[in-house]
Design a protein around this motif. Structure first.
Motif, PDB file in Angstrom:
ATOM      1  N   ARG A  24      12.314  -5.102 -10.429  1.00 35.64           N
ATOM      2  CA  ARG A  24      13.421  -5.835  -9.828  1.00 35.64           C
ATOM      3  C   ARG A  24      14.690  -5.552 -10.623  1.00 35.64           C
ATOM      4  N   ALA A  25      15.739  -5.140  -9.928  1.00 35.78           N
ATOM      5  CA  ALA A  25      17.045  -4.935 -10.552  1.00 35.78           C
ATOM      6  C   ALA A  25      17.707  -6.293 -10.727  1.00 35.78           C
ATOM      7  N   ILE A  26      18.157  -6.571 -11.935  1.00 37.66           N
ATOM      8  CA  ILE A  26      18.834  -7.829 -12.234  1.00 37.66           C
ATOM      9  C   ILE A  26      20.326  -7.530 -12.362  1.00 37.66           C
ATOM     10  N   PRO A  27      21.142  -8.078 -11.466  1.00 37.07           N
ATOM     11  CA  PRO A  27      22.585  -7.829 -11.561  1.00 37.07           C
ATOM     12  C   PRO A  27      23.185  -8.565 -12.760  1.00 37.07           C
ATOM     13  N   ALA A  28      24.309  -8.079 -13.241  1.00 36.89           N
ATOM     14  CA  ALA A  28      24.964  -8.683 -14.403  1.00 36.89           C
ATOM     15  C   ALA A  28      25.230 -10.173 -14.191  1.00 36.89           C
ATOM     16  N   SER A  29      25.572 -10.554 -12.970  1.00 33.22           N
ATOM     17  CA  SER A  29      25.881 -11.960 -12.688  1.00 33.22           C
ATOM     18  C   SER A  29      24.679 -12.877 -12.841  1.00 33.22           C
ATOM     19  N   ALA A  30      23.460 -12.323 -12.782  1.00 27.58           N
ATOM     20  CA  ALA A  30      22.246 -13.128 -12.898  1.00 27.58           C
ATOM     21  C   ALA A  30      21.581 -12.979 -14.267  1.00 27.58           C
ATOM     22  N   ALA A  31      22.127 -12.152 -15.136  1.00 28.00           N
ATOM     23  CA  ALA A  31      21.538 -11.906 -16.455  1.00 28.00           C
ATOM     24  C   ALA A  31      22.098 -12.919 -17.442  1.00 28.00           C
ATOM     25  N   GLY A  32      21.359 -14.006 -17.636  1.00 28.06           N
ATOM     26  CA  GLY A  32      21.875 -15.107 -18.450  1.00 28.06           C
ATOM     27  C   GLY A  32      21.210 -15.296 -19.794  1.00 28.06           C
ATOM     28  N   LYS A  33      20.196 -14.490 -20.107  1.00 28.50           N
ATOM     29  CA  LYS A  33      19.486 -14.641 -21.373  1.00 28.50           C
ATOM     30  C   LYS A  33      19.449 -13.323 -22.126  1.00 28.50           C
ATOM     31  N   THR A  34      19.118 -13.398 -23.406  1.00 28.15           N
ATOM     32  CA  THR A  34      18.955 -12.197 -24.217  1.00 28.15           C
ATOM     33  C   THR A  34      17.485 -11.791 -24.206  1.00 28.15           C
ATOM     34  N   TYR A  35      17.233 -10.508 -23.992  1.00 26.20           N
ATOM     35  CA  TYR A  35      15.882  -9.956 -24.005  1.00 26.20           C
ATOM     36  C   TYR A  35      15.856  -8.751 -24.938  1.00 26.20           C
ATOM     37  N   ARG A  36      14.673  -8.317 -25.338  1.00 25.71           N
ATOM     38  CA  ARG A  36      14.523  -7.113 -26.146  1.00 25.71           C
ATOM     39  C   ARG A  36      13.879  -6.043 -25.280  1.00 25.71           C
ATOM     40  N   CYS A  37      14.567  -4.929 -25.116  1.00 27.61           N
ATOM     41  CA  CYS A  37      14.083  -3.823 -24.293  1.00 27.61           C
ATOM     42  C   CYS A  37      12.928  -3.118 -25.011  1.00 27.61           C
ATOM     43  N   PRO A  38      11.764  -2.976 -24.365  1.00 30.29           N
ATOM     44  CA  PRO A  38      10.650  -2.276 -25.016  1.00 30.29           C
ATOM     45  C   PRO A  38      10.866  -0.772 -25.125  1.00 30.29           C
ATOM     46  N   GLY A  39      11.834  -0.221 -24.413  1.00 37.41           N
ATOM     47  CA  GLY A  39      12.092   1.215 -24.477  1.00 37.41           C
ATOM     48  C   GLY A  39      12.857   1.637 -25.710  1.00 37.41           C
ATOM     49  N   CYS A  40      13.854   0.838 -26.106  1.00 35.90           N
ATOM     50  CA  CYS A  40      14.687   1.195 -27.260  1.00 35.90           C
ATOM     51  C   CYS A  40      14.644   0.136 -28.351  1.00 35.90           C
ATOM     52  N   VAL A  41      13.998  -0.981 -28.072  1.00 35.09           N
ATOM     53  CA  VAL A  41      13.847  -2.103 -28.991  1.00 35.09           C
ATOM     54  C   VAL A  41      15.214  -2.701 -29.379  1.00 35.09           C
ATOM     55  N   GLN A  42      16.186  -2.537 -28.504  1.00 37.61           N
ATOM     56  CA  GLN A  42      17.504  -3.148 -28.702  1.00 37.61           C
ATOM     57  C   GLN A  42      17.642  -4.334 -27.757  1.00 37.61           C
ATOM     58  N   GLU A  43      18.593  -5.199 -28.050  1.00 38.74           N
ATOM     59  CA  GLU A  43      18.803  -6.370 -27.205  1.00 38.74           C
ATOM     60  C   GLU A  43      19.479  -6.016 -25.891  1.00 38.74           C
ATOM     61  N   ILE A  44      19.087  -6.737 -24.867  1.00 41.63           N
ATOM     62  CA  ILE A  44      19.795  -6.744 -23.590  1.00 41.63           C
ATOM     63  C   ILE A  44      20.529  -8.075 -23.580  1.00 41.63           C
ATOM     64  N   ARG A  45      21.817  -8.033 -23.719  1.00 39.57           N
ATOM     65  CA  ARG A  45      22.624  -9.247 -23.857  1.00 39.57           C
ATOM     66  C   ARG A  45      22.900  -9.888 -22.498  1.00 39.57           C
ATOM     67  N   PRO A  46      23.209 -11.187 -22.484  1.00 39.10           N
ATOM     68  CA  PRO A  46      23.593 -11.844 -21.229  1.00 39.10           C
ATOM     69  C   PRO A  46      24.780 -11.120 -20.591  1.00 39.10           C
ATOM     70  N   GLY A  47      24.752 -11.028 -19.279  1.00 35.03           N
ATOM     71  CA  GLY A  47      25.826 -10.367 -18.556  1.00 35.03           C
ATOM     72  C   GLY A  47      25.653  -8.866 -18.400  1.00 35.03           C
ATOM     73  N   VAL A  48      24.518  -8.318 -18.872  1.00 37.00           N
ATOM     74  CA  VAL A  48      24.259  -6.881 -18.757  1.00 37.00           C
ATOM     75  C   VAL A  48      23.218  -6.661 -17.665  1.00 37.00           C
ATOM     76  N   ALA A  49      23.569  -5.868 -16.665  1.00 37.58           N
ATOM     77  CA  ALA A  49      22.620  -5.539 -15.598  1.00 37.58           C
ATOM     78  C   ALA A  49      21.451  -4.776 -16.200  1.00 37.58           C
ATOM     79  N   HIS A  50      20.232  -5.038 -15.711  1.00 39.54           N
ATOM     80  CA  HIS A  50      19.041  -4.386 -16.226  1.00 39.54           C
ATOM     81  C   HIS A  50      17.919  -4.505 -15.200  1.00 39.54           C
ATOM     82  N   VAL A  51      16.714  -4.102 -15.547  1.00 40.15           N
ATOM     83  CA  VAL A  51      15.566  -4.255 -14.651  1.00 40.15           C
ATOM     84  C   VAL A  51      14.484  -5.066 -15.345  1.00 40.15           C
ATOM     85  N   VAL A  52      13.680  -5.739 -14.535  1.00 32.99           N
ATOM     86  CA  VAL A  52      12.491  -6.416 -15.039  1.00 32.99           C
ATOM     87  C   VAL A  52      11.309  -5.795 -14.302  1.00 32.99           C
TER      88      VAL A  52
END
Length: 93
Positions: A24-52
Motif C-alpha cells: 500500500r502506498a502511503i501518501p505524505a498527508s497520511a504519514a503521521g508516525k516515524t518508522y524504520r525502513c528495513p531496506g536502509c535501516v534509516q527513519e521514515i519521518r512523518p510527512g514522507v510518502a512511503h509504502v507499507v
C-alpha cells in the motif's frame, strides 16, 4: 478516488523473488508516525510518502507489516535488507 481511500493509501499485490506482497502506498498527508525502513535501516519521518508491505499469502498478521522508503522497496531484488548495528559494533566494508 474518495478521500478515505486516498488517506489510507492505494493497495496492490506485487510479486517479488521472496513471494507475493500486499503493498500500500502511503501518501505524505497520511504519514503521521516515524518508522524504520528495513531496506536502509534509516527513519521514515512523518510527512514522507512511503509504502507499507506485508505477506499476501494470509500467513502474516499486523505485526508482519513493514514500512519502506519507496526507493528501498523498489530496490529489494538488487540488494539485501539492511543490518542494524549498535553504535559500538565494528564496521566492515
Amino acid at each position: 478516488m474518495d478521500r478515505e481511500r486516498l488517506e489510507r493509501g492505494v493497495g496492490s499485490v506485487q510479486t517479488w523473488q521472496d513471494g507475493e506482497w500486499q503493498v500500500r502506498a502511503i501518501p505524505a498527508s497520511a504519514a503521521g508516525k516515524t518508522y524504520r525502513c528495513p531496506g536502509c535501516v534509516q527513519e521514515i519521518r512523518p510527512g514522507v510518502a512511503h509504502v507499507v508491505a506485508w505477506p499476501a499469502d494470509g500467513r502474516g498478521d499486523l505485526g508482519d507489516r513493514r514500512h519502506w522508503h519507496t526507493g528501498c522497496w523498489r530496490a529489494r531484488d538488487r540488494r539485501a535488507p539492511g543490518v542494524e548495528r549498535s553504535r559500538s559494533a565494528p564496521r566492515y566494508g
